[in-house]
Design an enzyme around this catalytic site. Structure first.
Site, PDB file in Angstrom:
ATOM      1  CB  ALA A  17      -0.939  -0.023   1.189  1.00 21.26           C
ATOM      2  NE  ARG A  29      -0.913  -4.144   9.464  1.00 20.57           N
ATOM      3  CZ  ARG A  29      -1.479  -4.645   8.367  1.00 20.57           C
ATOM      4  NH1 ARG A  29      -1.223  -4.113   7.186  1.00 20.57           N
ATOM      5  NH2 ARG A  29      -2.295  -5.673   8.456  1.00 20.57           N
ATOM      6  CB  ILE A  96      -7.136  -3.802  -4.398  1.00 21.77           C
ATOM      7  CG1 ILE A  96      -7.278  -2.624  -3.407  1.00 21.77           C
ATOM      8  CG2 ILE A  96      -6.872  -5.098  -3.624  1.00 21.77           C
ATOM      9  CD1 ILE A  96      -8.529  -2.693  -2.557  1.00 21.77           C
ATOM     10  CG  HIS A 112      -3.927  -9.104  -1.289  1.00 24.48           C
ATOM     11  ND1 HIS A 112      -3.305  -8.310  -0.366  1.00 24.48           N
ATOM     12  CD2 HIS A 112      -3.556 -10.380  -0.969  1.00 24.48           C
ATOM     13  CE1 HIS A 112      -2.581  -9.055   0.467  1.00 24.48           C
ATOM     14  NE2 HIS A 112      -2.709 -10.315   0.105  1.00 24.48           N
ATOM     15  CB  CYS A 148     -27.202 -15.282 -12.624  1.00 18.62           C
ATOM     16  SG  CYS A 148     -25.948 -14.893 -11.392  1.00 18.62           S
ATOM     17  CB  SER A 185       4.851  -4.195   1.632  1.00 20.72           C
ATOM     18  OG  SER A 185       4.126  -5.166   2.366  1.00 20.72           O
ATOM     19  CG  ASN A 206       8.382   0.270   3.772  1.00 13.58           C
ATOM     20  OD1 ASN A 206       7.565   0.022   2.897  1.00 13.58           O
ATOM     21  ND2 ASN A 206       8.039   0.425   5.041  1.00 13.58           N
TER      22      ASN A 206
HETATM   23  P1  NAD Z   1       0.650  -1.558   5.190  1.00 11.89           P
HETATM   24  O1  NAD Z   1      -0.309  -0.443   5.414  1.00 11.89           O
HETATM   25  O2  NAD Z   1       0.677  -2.651   6.190  1.00 11.89           O
HETATM   26  O3  NAD Z   1       2.135  -0.965   5.110  1.00 11.89           O
HETATM   27  C1  NAD Z   1       2.473   0.109   4.283  1.00 11.89           C
HETATM   28  C2  NAD Z   1       3.959   0.356   4.423  1.00 11.89           C
HETATM   29  O4  NAD Z   1       4.335   1.346   3.481  1.00 11.89           O
HETATM   30  C3  NAD Z   1       4.353   0.891   5.813  1.00 11.89           C
HETATM   31  O5  NAD Z   1       5.493   0.181   6.254  1.00 11.89           O
HETATM   32  C4  NAD Z   1       4.692   2.377   5.558  1.00 11.89           C
HETATM   33  O6  NAD Z   1       5.756   2.822   6.380  1.00 11.89           O
HETATM   34  C5  NAD Z   1       5.111   2.344   4.107  1.00 11.89           C
HETATM   35  N1  NAD Z   1       4.831   3.583   3.355  1.00 11.89           N
HETATM   36  C6  NAD Z   1       3.765   4.411   3.440  1.00 11.89           C
HETATM   37  N2  NAD Z   1       3.866   5.399   2.529  1.00 11.89           N
HETATM   38  C7  NAD Z   1       5.034   5.193   1.860  1.00 11.89           C
HETATM   39  C8  NAD Z   1       5.689   5.862   0.792  1.00 11.89           C
HETATM   40  N3  NAD Z   1       5.180   6.966   0.240  1.00 11.89           N
HETATM   41  N4  NAD Z   1       6.854   5.355   0.345  1.00 11.89           N
HETATM   42  C9  NAD Z   1       7.411   4.238   0.919  1.00 11.89           C
HETATM   43  N5  NAD Z   1       6.825   3.573   1.932  1.00 11.89           N
HETATM   44  C10 NAD Z   1       5.641   4.031   2.388  1.00 11.89           C
HETATM   45  O7  NAD Z   1       0.402  -2.126   3.716  1.00 11.89           O
HETATM   46  P2  NAD Z   1       0.719  -3.551   3.063  1.00 11.89           P
HETATM   47  O8  NAD Z   1       1.969  -4.114   3.597  1.00 11.89           O
HETATM   48  O9  NAD Z   1       0.526  -3.401   1.607  1.00 11.89           O
HETATM   49  O10 NAD Z   1      -0.413  -4.545   3.579  1.00 11.89           O
HETATM   50  C11 NAD Z   1      -1.713  -4.179   3.755  1.00 11.89           C
HETATM   51  C12 NAD Z   1      -2.803  -4.600   2.802  1.00 11.89           C
HETATM   52  O11 NAD Z   1      -3.340  -3.393   2.411  1.00 11.89           O
HETATM   53  C13 NAD Z   1      -2.542  -5.285   1.513  1.00 11.89           C
HETATM   54  O12 NAD Z   1      -3.198  -6.481   1.608  1.00 11.89           O
HETATM   55  C14 NAD Z   1      -3.301  -4.457   0.447  1.00 11.89           C
HETATM   56  O13 NAD Z   1      -4.183  -5.295  -0.267  1.00 11.89           O
HETATM   57  C15 NAD Z   1      -4.138  -3.509   1.242  1.00 11.89           C
HETATM   58  N6  NAD Z   1      -4.286  -2.096   0.802  1.00 11.89           N
HETATM   59  C16 NAD Z   1      -4.129  -1.749  -0.501  1.00 11.89           C
HETATM   60  C17 NAD Z   1      -4.227  -0.413  -0.861  1.00 11.89           C
HETATM   61  C18 NAD Z   1      -4.064  -0.060  -2.324  1.00 11.89           C
HETATM   62  O14 NAD Z   1      -4.451  -0.845  -3.180  1.00 11.89           O
HETATM   63  N7  NAD Z   1      -3.487   1.097  -2.630  1.00 11.89           N
HETATM   64  C19 NAD Z   1      -4.459   0.570   0.100  1.00 11.89           C
HETATM   65  C20 NAD Z   1      -4.610   0.171   1.448  1.00 11.89           C
HETATM   66  C21 NAD Z   1      -4.512  -1.176   1.787  1.00 11.89           C
HETATM   67 ZN    ZN Z   2     -24.057 -13.882 -12.117  1.00 10.89          ZN
END
Ligand code: NAD
Ligand code: ZN
Length: 250
Positions: A17, A29, A96, A112, A148, A185, A206
């Site tokens: 994310a 997070r 996503i 995902h 459907c 992540s 990160n």
């Molecule tokens: P997470 O929220 O757990 O972690 C995000 C990480 O990215 C953190 O460690 C944070 O310090 C770091 N971060 C934030 N902004 C940043 C930047 N600009 N540059 C570098 N690092 C940065 O997210 P995750 O590990 O992807 O897991 C969470 C779940 O969130 C996944 O399953 C995903 O499907 C879902 N999700 C997706 C989206 C999206 O599609 N954009 C948004 C929110 C959550």
């Molecule tokens: Zn259908």
């Protein structure tokens, strides 16, 4: 990081994310701005969806719309360009938002799922998410399949659901790769958090800490967009010398 990537035979990227926060989509997070500060993960389980399918659309309509409207940031565009030039072989994403594809990437594994579409729980027909949200906005909540008449679920992996086949392909890609670049992540979500263990060569970009910081060869504690533009400058200057290809500026 540029040297390691260019010396690698099969570099693969794994994003989360944090890759898209610079496109205006909050992550889960990050303190204060993360989605879990204002949303409850319990509302995103498959059980909660099947017991009250309208709720996810009610709670997340604005968030879903924001994701559909979001634009790729510099980081997505750099990765798209690196893939177009054959330097990055595969992008595995937990996101996503389909912003990698909008940023020019064409080999992306969405482990995902994707919010760009909904899926009928009965006939598995995929329906464009813009159309699904339009139906919700016009009062059809929960939205129903045009074939459907069964329930349409956003085509994303809710807590408690199996991951799509893309995850098994992702696992094989990591095994095949000789360099895994992890971007934005926290690596707290299973089973994706187990993928880095399959790689001997981890590079990380990160903002905050991740669960595999200690095993990384190179750790860049910067925003993804900024770090990837710097990486692009390094790689494109070396590639210019090597291949004579003209540079693209980000
Ligand atoms: P997470 O929220 O757990 O972690 C995000 C990480 O990215 C953190 O460690 C944070 O310090 C770091 N971060 C934030 N902004 C940043 C930047 N600009 N540059 C570098 N690092 C940065 O997210 P995750 O590990 O992807 O897991 C969470 C779940 O969130 C996944 O399953 C995903 O499907 C879902 N999700 C997706 C989206 C999206 O599609 N954009 C948004 C929110 C959550
Ligand atoms: Zn259908």
């Amino acid at each position: 990081m540029a040297d390691i990537i260019l010396e690698s035979r099969y570099p693969v990227v794994l994003t989360g994310a944090g890759m898209s926060t610079e496109s205006g989509i909050p992550d889960f997070r990050s303190p204060e701005t993360g989605l879990w500060e204002k949303m409850d993960p319990e509302d995103f389980t498959i059980e909660s969806f099947t017991s009250d399918p309208a709720r996810i659309y009610e709670l997340s309509y604005g968030f879903f719309q924001d994701i559909l409207d979001a634009k790729p940031n510099t980081g997505h565009k750099v990765l798209g360009e690196l893939q177009a030039r054959g330097i990055i072989k595969m992008i595995i994403t937990q996101n996503i938002d389909s912003l990698h594809q909008k940023g020019g990437a064409y080999r992306v594994l969405e482990v995902h799922g994707s919010l760009s579409r909904g899926v009928c729980l009965e006939c598995e027909k995929k329906i464009n998410m813009g159309q699904v949200l339009k139906a919700v906005n016009e009062g059809q909540n929960p939205p129903l399949c045009t074939e459907c008449n069964s329930l349409i679920k956003p085509d994303i992996v809710l807590f408690g659901e199996q991951l799509p086949e893309a995850f098994e392909i992702a696992r094989k890609e990591v095994l095949k790769s000789d360099c895994l670049i992890i971007i934005g992540s926290s690596l707290e979500v299973a089973p994706v958090c187990f993928l880095p263990r399959l790689s001997k060569n981890i590079l990380i970009i990160n903002k905050g800490r991740t669960s595999v910081d200690d095993s990384s060869k190179v750790l860049v504690r910067k925003k993804a967009g900024e770090a990837l533009s710097m990486l692009w400058e390094e790689i494109s200057s070396r590639e210019f010398v090597r291949t004579g290809l003209g540079g693209v500026n980000f």
